[in-house]
Design a protein around this motif. Structure first.
Motif, PDB file in Angstrom:
ATOM      1  N   HIS A  59      44.090  32.341  45.322  1.00  0.00           N
ATOM      2  CA  HIS A  59      43.000  32.438  43.966  1.00  0.00           C
ATOM      3  C   HIS A  59      42.103  33.333  44.526  1.00  0.00           C
ATOM      4  O   HIS A  59      41.642  34.531  43.925  1.00  0.00           O
ATOM      5  N   HIS A 145      32.058  34.828  46.375  1.00  0.00           N
ATOM      6  CA  HIS A 145      33.069  34.030  45.795  1.00  0.00           C
ATOM      7  C   HIS A 145      33.977  33.173  47.039  1.00  0.00           C
ATOM      8  O   HIS A 145      34.327  32.120  46.722  1.00  0.00           O
ATOM      9  N   HIS A 149      34.378  29.345  47.702  1.00  0.00           N
ATOM     10  CA  HIS A 149      35.661  28.663  47.680  1.00  0.00           C
ATOM     11  C   HIS A 149      36.030  27.820  49.205  1.00  0.00           C
ATOM     12  O   HIS A 149      36.401  27.006  49.397  1.00  0.00           O
TER      13      HIS A 149
HETATM   14 FE   LIG Z   1      37.057  31.167  41.847  1.00  0.00          FE
END
Ligand SMILES: [Fe+2]
Length: 444
Positions: A59, A145, A149
């Protein structure tokens, strides 16, 4: 990046270097978090609340491909068929282990290929012209980001059963021992909340605006395990008077007796921390409590949680100049002397640590150590504009989410500043969240 206030524009080449460094640092951390366990631990779901680690890995690469390669550089999708698998809105966490996810080796290869191309794009992209590329925003957003994560993956490691996979040195003891004062008065009046000029600030931190905050007192350090134990020993979890109706229902339905990961054995409280069981340290900020527990503790103590505006005023307002600073200590970036950030330690530092990070009014540990629950719902600032997409913040606004501020030991400095806003459901306990308390000042 050098010190920068609301008045000075950052140098584009310094920002480019900062973006490169931030992307590389994030990938080093991702690599550590996904290489310290074997393949089966990467594909397993360690808690229904979390994705398999291998989902986070691909992701991260997929978001980077979508924003840096497709949106900024106009490239074609590398693997359009995998986009839906890694769309966080299409598949809730509980469903993700059943998806035909990329295997660990494939996910690593994909993320590495995207990164190689993204670094080329970084070198050739002018840092002006579009909102996405202005001051390198998209690159800063993607570094943040990935670090977010990485914090999520660290939570997965905390929830994982089995032998420890991560190690880090403990923070130093506080020297000289911190004895308070236990609270300070923050004067009433307007201050500047949010930011318009911080180059990589996210849509929900914008724009800067005047906010009137009546006088209030706030704790100079986060609430400790020792203080929280006094609440527990006084029957805090047995007495409905300290709890909101929703909080009391949570306690009763789940049999809550203590913060998450604690258990009582042979007359003392132990906790499990990244696979190690240890005695709960009394001088450390309490962590893994829900908003309801923080709120109940505050009421028991004859106090309350600070509002989000109070928290930010305590963290940024300089009474000498009347200006809002980037951080409690000023405008310079965080250092290891100022705050416990970036997974340098696998725990919060003792309450009263980091005197070099204290605010002008003497409030410590506002940045780093533990996320701090505030009393406020997550709402847009006046003049809010969703950017670059509604799902970043806007769809989360409303009474379902409470705001957390200040970052934890698991947050990297790139994703932590005086204006940074985090949000979560008030029942959440696996996140690295604690709190401090406040009370009204005279004339409030
Ligand atoms: Fe995300």
């Amino acid at each position: 990046m050098t010190a920068q206030s609301e008045d000075t524009a950052p140098d584009p080449e310094a920002l480019r270097e900062r973006a490169r460094t931030a992307l590389l640092a994030a990938r080093d951390r991702t690599t550590l978090l996904t290489s310290c366990v074997e393949g089966p631990d990467l594909t397993a779901q360690h808690s229904p609340l979390m994705s398999p680690l291998v989902w986070d890995l691909a992701h991260i690469g997929n978001q980077e491909e979508q924003w840096l390669l497709r949106a900024v550089a106009g490239r074609e999708a590398m693997r359009p068929e995998i986009d839906p698998l890694y769309d966080a809105f299409e598949h809730p966490r509980s469903e993700r282990p059943k998806l035909p996810l990329l295997a660990p080796k494939e996910a690593r290869g994909y993320a590495a290929e995207v990164r190689g191309r993204a670094l080329d794009v970084l070198e050739s992209t002018p840092f002006h012209g579009t909102r996405l590329t202005e001051a390198g925003f998209a690159f800063g957003m993607i570094a943040q980001h990935e670090q977010q994560h990485d914090e999520t993956m660290l939570i997965t490691h905390q929830l994982r059963a089995g032998a420890p996979a991560l190690t880090a040195p403990d923070p130093d003891p506080v020297s000289p021992a911190f004895r308070g004062p236990s609270e300070v008065l923050v004067p009433g009046g307007p201050f500047t909340m949010g930011t318009t000029t911080e180059p990589w600030s996210l849509d929900n931190e914008r724009p800067a605006h005047a906010r009137l905050v009546p006088p209030f007192h706030i704790d100079t350090a986060p609430v400790t395990n020792g203080a929280y134990l006094a609440f527990m020993d006084d029957g805090g979890y047995d007495n409905s008077r300290w709890w909101t109706p929703e909080g009391w229902a949570l306690v009763r339905d789940n049999g809550l007796r203590s913060p998450l990961f604690w258990r009582r054995e042979a007359g003392q409280w132990l906790r499990r921390r990244f696979g190690v069981t240890e005695v709960v340290p009394p001088d450390e900020p309490v962590v893994h409590v829900s908003w309801y527990e923080a709120d109940a503790y505050a009421r028991w103590a004859g106090r309350r949680l600070p509002s989000e505006a109070e928290w930010e005023k305590a963290a940024r307002f300089d009474p000498a100049s009347g200006r809002s600073m980037r951080y409690p200590w000023g405008d310079a970036d965080p250092t290891s002397e100022r705050a416990n950030l970036g997974q340098r330690h696998l725990r919060p530092a003792p309450a009263g640590s980091y005197p070099a990070g204290e605010s002008p009014l003497g409030v410590r540990q506002l940045i780093g150590d533990v996320w701090e629950w505030t009393s406020s719902d997550f709402l847009p600032y006046p003049g809010f504009v969703a950017f670059p997409y509604r799902e970043y913040s806007e769809v989360f606004f409303g009474p379902d989410h409470k705001v957390l501020r200040g970052g934890s030991f698991a947050v990297d400095a790139v994703a932590c500043r005086g204006t940074f806003r985090n949000w979560d459901y008030p029942v959440r306990r696996q996140i690295f969240a604690g709190f401090r308390t406040a009370r009204d000042g005279e004339g409030a």
